[in-house]
Design a protein around this motif. Structure first.
Motif, mmCIF file in Angstrom:
data_model
loop_
_atom_site.group_PDB
_atom_site.id
_atom_site.type_symbol
_atom_site.label_atom_id
_atom_site.label_comp_id
_atom_site.label_asym_id
_atom_site.label_seq_id
_atom_site.Cartn_x
_atom_site.Cartn_y
_atom_site.Cartn_z
ATOM 1 N N LYS A 1 5.745 9.818 -16.129
ATOM 2 C CA LYS A 1 4.533 10.465 -15.617
ATOM 3 C C LYS A 1 3.601 9.403 -15.046
ATOM 4 C CE LYS A 1 5.415 14.670 -16.944
ATOM 5 N NZ LYS A 1 6.056 15.477 -15.950
ATOM 6 N N GLY A 2 2.952 9.726 -13.953
ATOM 7 C CA GLY A 2 1.976 8.823 -13.368
ATOM 8 C C GLY A 2 2.421 8.250 -12.041
ATOM 9 N N THR A 3 1.476 7.567 -11.389
ATOM 10 C CA THR A 3 1.700 6.934 -10.090
ATOM 11 C C THR A 3 1.497 5.436 -10.234
ATOM 12 O OG1 THR A 3 0.959 8.912 -8.919
ATOM 13 C CG2 THR A 3 0.901 6.841 -7.686
ATOM 14 N N TYR A 4 2.466 4.672 -9.746
ATOM 15 C CA TYR A 4 2.473 3.222 -9.901
ATOM 16 C C TYR A 4 2.873 2.557 -8.592
ATOM 17 C CZ TYR A 4 2.885 4.859 -14.698
ATOM 18 O OH TYR A 4 2.690 5.523 -15.880
ATOM 19 N N ILE A 5 2.296 1.398 -8.332
ATOM 20 C CA ILE A 5 2.721 0.556 -7.219
ATOM 21 C C ILE A 5 3.297 -0.700 -7.847
ATOM 22 C CG2 ILE A 5 1.996 -0.749 -5.200
ATOM 23 C CD1 ILE A 5 -0.221 1.324 -4.802
ATOM 24 N N LEU A 6 4.577 -0.931 -7.622
ATOM 25 C CA LEU A 6 5.287 -2.052 -8.239
ATOM 26 C C LEU A 6 5.406 -3.212 -7.260
ATOM 27 C CD1 LEU A 6 6.266 0.636 -9.663
ATOM 28 C CD2 LEU A 6 8.199 -0.699 -10.407
ATOM 29 N N ALA A 7 5.022 -4.390 -7.728
ATOM 30 C CA ALA A 7 5.142 -5.606 -6.927
ATOM 31 C C ALA A 7 6.413 -6.340 -7.325
ATOM 32 C CB ALA A 7 3.930 -6.502 -7.145
ATOM 33 N N ILE A 8 7.247 -6.554 -6.341
ATOM 34 C CA ILE A 8 8.515 -7.256 -6.504
ATOM 35 C C ILE A 8 8.418 -8.500 -5.642
ATOM 36 C CG2 ILE A 8 11.002 -7.007 -6.069
ATOM 37 C CD1 ILE A 8 10.442 -3.907 -6.183
ATOM 38 N N ASP A 9 9.189 -9.515 -5.922
ATOM 39 C CA ASP A 9 9.179 -10.717 -5.091
ATOM 40 C C ASP A 9 9.581 -10.353 -3.663
ATOM 41 O OD1 ASP A 9 8.995 -13.377 -4.341
ATOM 42 O OD2 ASP A 9 11.056 -13.825 -4.954
ATOM 43 N N GLY A 10 8.618 -10.323 -2.746
ATOM 44 C CA GLY A 10 8.886 -10.012 -1.351
ATOM 45 C C GLY A 10 8.967 -8.533 -1.016
ATOM 46 N N HIS A 11 8.583 -7.671 -1.933
ATOM 47 C CA HIS A 11 8.661 -6.232 -1.676
ATOM 48 C C HIS A 11 7.642 -5.483 -2.533
ATOM 49 C CE1 HIS A 11 10.419 -2.580 -0.186
ATOM 50 N NE2 HIS A 11 10.792 -2.162 -1.385
ATOM 51 N N VAL A 12 7.275 -4.278 -2.098
ATOM 52 C CA VAL A 12 6.360 -3.412 -2.829
ATOM 53 C C VAL A 12 6.921 -1.996 -2.749
ATOM 54 C CG1 VAL A 12 3.979 -2.564 -3.021
ATOM 55 C CG2 VAL A 12 4.411 -4.872 -2.169
ATOM 56 N N VAL A 13 6.872 -1.271 -3.854
ATOM 57 C CA VAL A 13 7.405 0.088 -3.891
ATOM 58 C C VAL A 13 6.509 0.970 -4.755
ATOM 59 C CG1 VAL A 13 8.959 -0.382 -5.829
ATOM 60 C CG2 VAL A 13 9.522 1.456 -4.244
ATOM 61 N N CYS A 14 6.467 2.253 -4.429
ATOM 62 C CA CYS A 14 5.673 3.205 -5.200
ATOM 63 C C CYS A 14 6.590 4.046 -6.085
ATOM 64 C CB CYS A 14 4.885 4.115 -4.261
ATOM 65 S SG CYS A 14 3.854 5.311 -5.136
ATOM 66 N N ALA A 15 6.178 4.232 -7.337
ATOM 67 C CA ALA A 15 6.881 5.107 -8.271
ATOM 68 C C ALA A 15 5.930 6.235 -8.677
ATOM 69 C CB ALA A 15 7.331 4.338 -9.509
ATOM 70 N N VAL A 16 6.452 7.463 -8.656
ATOM 71 C CA VAL A 16 5.655 8.631 -9.031
ATOM 72 C C VAL A 16 6.497 9.503 -9.956
ATOM 73 C CG1 VAL A 16 4.437 10.683 -8.214
ATOM 74 C CG2 VAL A 16 4.414 8.606 -6.828
ATOM 75 N N ASP A 17 5.968 9.741 -11.136
ATOM 76 C CA ASP A 17 6.602 10.639 -12.107
ATOM 77 C C ASP A 17 8.090 10.353 -12.316
ATOM 78 O OD1 ASP A 17 4.155 11.853 -12.502
ATOM 79 O OD2 ASP A 17 4.545 13.477 -11.083
ATOM 80 N N GLY A 18 8.413 9.067 -12.496
ATOM 81 C CA GLY A 18 9.770 8.676 -12.846
ATOM 82 C C GLY A 18 10.720 8.471 -11.687
ATOM 83 N N PHE A 19 10.246 8.570 -10.446
ATOM 84 C CA PHE A 19 11.067 8.336 -9.266
ATOM 85 C C PHE A 19 10.390 7.314 -8.373
ATOM 86 C CE2 PHE A 19 12.273 12.462 -10.799
ATOM 87 C CZ PHE A 19 13.654 12.466 -10.654
ATOM 88 N N TYR A 20 11.174 6.506 -7.665
ATOM 89 C CA TYR A 20 10.574 5.557 -6.748
ATOM 90 C C TYR A 20 10.868 5.971 -5.313
ATOM 91 C CZ TYR A 20 15.202 3.338 -6.701
ATOM 92 O OH TYR A 20 16.544 3.103 -6.608
ATOM 93 N N TYR A 21 9.864 5.779 -4.476
ATOM 94 C CA TYR A 21 9.883 6.221 -3.084
ATOM 95 C C TYR A 21 9.948 4.987 -2.192
ATOM 96 C CZ TYR A 21 8.586 10.758 -4.915
ATOM 97 O OH TYR A 21 8.595 11.953 -5.586
ATOM 98 N N ASP A 22 11.031 4.892 -1.431
ATOM 99 C CA ASP A 22 11.244 3.705 -0.618
ATOM 100 C C ASP A 22 12.159 4.047 0.548
ATOM 101 O OD1 ASP A 22 11.061 1.053 0.164
ATOM 102 O OD2 ASP A 22 11.792 0.240 -1.731
ATOM 103 N N SER A 23 12.151 3.201 1.568
ATOM 104 C CA SER A 23 13.012 3.409 2.730
ATOM 105 C C SER A 23 14.417 2.851 2.496
ATOM 106 C CB SER A 23 12.392 2.770 3.979
ATOM 107 O OG SER A 23 12.296 1.371 3.806
ATOM 108 N N TRP A 24 14.623 2.230 1.336
ATOM 109 C CA TRP A 24 15.948 1.738 0.941
ATOM 110 C C TRP A 24 16.025 1.764 -0.585
ATOM 111 C CZ3 TRP A 24 16.429 -3.159 -1.582
ATOM 112 C CH2 TRP A 24 15.253 -3.907 -1.629
ATOM 113 N N ASN A 25 17.203 1.658 -1.102
ATOM 114 C CA ASN A 25 17.398 1.749 -2.548
ATOM 115 C C ASN A 25 17.084 0.407 -3.216
ATOM 116 O OD1 ASN A 25 18.203 2.106 -5.159
ATOM 117 N ND2 ASN A 25 20.077 3.183 -4.650
ATOM 118 N N SER A 26 15.843 0.275 -3.660
ATOM 119 C CA SER A 26 15.367 -0.967 -4.289
ATOM 120 C C SER A 26 15.408 -0.886 -5.816
ATOM 121 C CB SER A 26 13.943 -1.269 -3.815
ATOM 122 O OG SER A 26 13.082 -0.186 -4.108
ATOM 123 N N GLY A 27 16.181 0.018 -6.350
ATOM 124 C CA GLY A 27 16.203 0.274 -7.785
ATOM 125 C C GLY A 27 16.637 -0.875 -8.667
#
Length: 125
Positions: free
Chosen positions: A88-114
């Motif tokens: 549950k919740g909305t998160y912005i995750l910082a990765i080395d050289g990348h940023v991705v948003c996670a919402v309610d247990g899923f991550y939203y991205d233009s590629w599979n950064s899992g």
């Protein structure tokens, strides 16, 4: 089960170089143009690039987000792991050289950064 949902709000469907803009769009509900323009304005003010951690971090703080570190004990802790642990919740995750948003247990991205390893994350308090 993959927790990846394809997401690309870029009006030109570009997929490279705008991950910060895409993640913030998803987390805030803003469109790509508004987010990009705001980050450029912050970048100009800070005399740095809009994608610099300090620039988009300052912008998120202004929007009421707070930064949290990922526990050092969680070695090899992936975006997929984070999503499983944060259903549950909305998160912005910082990765080395990348940023991705996670919402309610899923991550939203233009590629599979899992399988990427987040270093810290932002959430609205």
């Amino acid at each position: 089960m993959s927790r990846h949902i394809f997401y690309n709000p870029n009006p030109s469907r570009q997929r490279v170089g705008d991950c910060t803009v895409r993640a913030i769009c998803k987390a805030t509900g803003q469109d790509w143009d508004r987010t990009y323009a705001a980050l450029c304005a912050y970048g100009l003010h800070c005399k740095d690039m809009p994608s610099a951690n300090s620039v988009w971090g300052k912008y998120l703080r202004e929007l009421g987000f707070r930064r949290h570190l990922i526990d050092d004990d969680k070695e090899d802790y992936t975006v997929e792991d984070f999503c499983r642990d944060h259903p549950k919740g909305t998160y912005i995750l910082a990765i080395d050289g990348h940023v991705v948003c996670a919402v309610d247990g899923f991550y939203y991205d233009s590629w599979n950064s899992g399988q990427e390893i987040p270093v810290y994350y932002w959430t609205k308090e």
